[in-house]
Enzyme design. Sequence first.
Site, PDB file in Angstrom:
ATOM      1  N   SER A 141       1.034  -0.992  -0.128  1.00 31.87           N
ATOM      2  CA  SER A 141       0.274   0.164   0.187  1.00 31.87           C
ATOM      3  C   SER A 141       1.225   0.983  -0.333  1.00 31.87           C
ATOM      4  O   SER A 141       2.464   1.161   0.585  1.00 31.87           O
ATOM      5  CB  SER A 141      -0.877  -0.102   1.272  1.00 31.87           C
ATOM      6  N   TYR A 155      -2.787  -1.440  10.607  1.00 30.66           N
ATOM      7  CA  TYR A 155      -2.422  -1.925   8.826  1.00 30.66           C
ATOM      8  C   TYR A 155      -0.975  -0.895   8.579  1.00 30.66           C
ATOM      9  O   TYR A 155      -0.736  -1.320   7.905  1.00 30.66           O
ATOM     10  CB  TYR A 155      -3.746  -0.966   8.247  1.00 30.66           C
TER      11      TYR A 155
HETATM   12  P1  NDP Z   1     -11.738  -6.293   0.214  1.00 30.70           P
HETATM   13  O1  NDP Z   1     -11.685  -5.651   0.977  1.00 30.70           O
HETATM   14  O2  NDP Z   1     -12.190  -5.558  -1.122  1.00 30.70           O
HETATM   15  O3  NDP Z   1     -10.906  -7.822  -0.733  1.00 30.70           O
HETATM   16  C1  NDP Z   1     -10.549  -8.187   0.453  1.00 30.70           C
HETATM   17  C2  NDP Z   1      -9.779  -9.922   0.073  1.00 30.70           C
HETATM   18  O4  NDP Z   1      -9.003 -10.652   0.800  1.00 30.70           O
HETATM   19  C3  NDP Z   1     -11.725 -10.379  -0.097  1.00 30.70           C
HETATM   20  O5  NDP Z   1     -11.197 -11.291  -0.953  1.00 30.70           O
HETATM   21  C4  NDP Z   1     -10.999 -11.006   1.101  1.00 30.70           C
HETATM   22  O6  NDP Z   1     -11.934 -12.519   1.019  1.00 30.70           O
HETATM   23  C5  NDP Z   1      -9.754 -12.090   1.503  1.00 30.70           C
HETATM   24  N1  NDP Z   1      -9.629 -11.934   2.951  1.00 30.70           N
HETATM   25  C6  NDP Z   1      -9.939 -11.132   4.041  1.00 30.70           C
HETATM   26  N2  NDP Z   1      -9.376 -11.391   4.978  1.00 30.70           N
HETATM   27  C7  NDP Z   1      -9.108 -12.458   4.756  1.00 30.70           C
HETATM   28  C8  NDP Z   1      -8.754 -14.298   5.679  1.00 30.70           C
HETATM   29  N3  NDP Z   1      -8.169 -13.456   7.207  1.00 30.70           N
HETATM   30  N4  NDP Z   1      -8.143 -14.885   5.193  1.00 30.70           N
HETATM   31  C9  NDP Z   1      -8.268 -14.666   3.899  1.00 30.70           C
HETATM   32  N5  NDP Z   1      -8.932 -13.844   2.990  1.00 30.70           N
HETATM   33  C10 NDP Z   1      -9.011 -13.143   3.581  1.00 30.70           C
HETATM   34  O7  NDP Z   1     -10.403  -5.165  -0.628  1.00 30.70           O
HETATM   35  P2  NDP Z   1      -9.563  -4.768  -1.262  1.00 30.70           P
HETATM   36  O8  NDP Z   1      -9.627  -5.138  -2.567  1.00 30.70           O
HETATM   37  O9  NDP Z   1      -9.764  -3.353  -1.801  1.00 30.70           O
HETATM   38  O10 NDP Z   1      -7.884  -5.088  -1.144  1.00 30.70           O
HETATM   39  C11 NDP Z   1      -7.191  -5.984  -1.128  1.00 30.70           C
HETATM   40  C12 NDP Z   1      -5.739  -5.775  -1.042  1.00 30.70           C
HETATM   41  O11 NDP Z   1      -4.877  -4.078  -1.583  1.00 30.70           O
HETATM   42  C13 NDP Z   1      -5.614  -5.225   0.362  1.00 30.70           C
HETATM   43  O12 NDP Z   1      -4.174  -6.323   1.163  1.00 30.70           O
HETATM   44  C14 NDP Z   1      -5.189  -4.059   0.746  1.00 30.70           C
HETATM   45  O13 NDP Z   1      -4.898  -3.752   1.476  1.00 30.70           O
HETATM   46  C15 NDP Z   1      -5.181  -3.604  -0.220  1.00 30.70           C
HETATM   47  N6  NDP Z   1      -4.866  -2.475  -0.683  1.00 30.70           N
HETATM   48  C16 NDP Z   1      -6.047  -1.720  -0.648  1.00 30.70           C
HETATM   49  C17 NDP Z   1      -6.784  -0.679  -1.211  1.00 30.70           C
HETATM   50  C18 NDP Z   1      -7.355  -0.066  -1.653  1.00 30.70           C
HETATM   51  O14 NDP Z   1      -7.827   1.967  -2.140  1.00 30.70           O
HETATM   52  N7  NDP Z   1      -8.684  -0.639  -2.147  1.00 30.70           N
HETATM   53  C19 NDP Z   1      -5.409   0.611  -1.558  1.00 30.70           C
HETATM   54  C20 NDP Z   1      -4.152   0.277  -1.060  1.00 30.70           C
HETATM   55  C21 NDP Z   1      -3.638  -1.579  -0.595  1.00 30.70           C
HETATM   56  P3  NDP Z   1     -13.378 -13.558   2.130  1.00 30.70           P
HETATM   57  O15 NDP Z   1     -13.630 -12.058   3.038  1.00 30.70           O
HETATM   58  O16 NDP Z   1     -13.579 -14.241   1.028  1.00 30.70           O
HETATM   59  O17 NDP Z   1     -12.413 -13.534   2.513  1.00 30.70           O
END
Ligand code: NDP
Length: 256
Positions: A141, A155
């Site tokens: 990030s 985070y």
């Molecule tokens: P979402 O919440 O849309 O997606 C997160 C994903 O992670 C889901 O597929 C979820 O799947 C999975 N996940 C969460 N917890 C667990 C767990 N305990 N075990 C397995 N899978 C898990 O988030 P984003 O798409 O917005 O973000 C994705 C990544 O990008 C993250 O690492 C975030 O920190 C990073 N990021 C995002 C930004 C943004 O602006 N959106 C900016 C910078 C970084 P499920 O619920 O099915 O478990």
Amino acid sequence: MGENRRTVLVTGGTRGIGKGIVERLAAHGLDVAFSGRDRSAGKQVEATLAAEGRAAQFIHADLTVTGSAAGLVAAAAAALGSLDVLVHNAGIYPEHALGDMTLGDWHSVLDTNLTSAFLLAQAAAPELAKSAAGRIVFISSITGPRTGISGLAHYCASKGGIDGLMRALAVELASQGTTVNGVAPGTILTESLAELYAEPGLMESVTRIIPAGRMGSPDDIAAAVEFLASPDAGFITGQSIIVDGGQTIPEVQGSS
Ligand code: NDP
């Protein structure tokens, strides 16, 4: 499965950025396995891709459960027949002010975002060593490694930790031919991001400070991941590519 097709495991592929990565890599001919906790969302992604003539296999895994990272890597390698690329994207970003943050809140974010990265890399390294072009790509990030946001101390620490882990593993795994890099998204429009920025007007004001004039899409991140995962990127390791439409670039200027 074609003889020369590259195989990839994407964590957190059920929605958001991870889903965008799964869609792009599957569309461009990689054999994809992806994980998440939400079985119905995982099956839905599988079905949508199948309807478009593409294939990706969902594997259920909660990365906070002991043994799940190793189990996931083993299941993906078995399902795909090999593992060339690990993309660790799964992550959470709940808000907690410092004074209200419990040790449980802290561990929940560190376990999901950072400890999982260590455990996945540890499990995947022997599989990646067998590849002619093994790759690890961590989704980091800008928040933490470059900037800070109030309420996201856990985070920010987790994503700063990912960058440190990435650089150490880049050195450690170089001799086995595995590169380790990161992609650092700026503000990417996903449902979870929209929840974080739910306050009226906040999405608009954030968009105004992005020089590109828009928030990013999951496919913007997927494009950078695809490059770092490719054999062409073999001489790049220990690097993090910021994909933020210039959000971190403007110099703060005083006004008269
Ligand atoms: P979402 O919440 O849309 O997606 C997160 C994903 O992670 C889901 O597929 C979820 O799947 C999975 N996940 C969460 N917890 C667990 C767990 N305990 N075990 C397995 N899978 C898990 O988030 P984003 O798409 O917005 O973000 C994705 C990544 O990008 C993250 O690492 C975030 O920190 C990073 N990021 C995002 C930004 C943004 O602006 N959106 C900016 C910078 C970084 P499920 O619920 O099915 O478990």
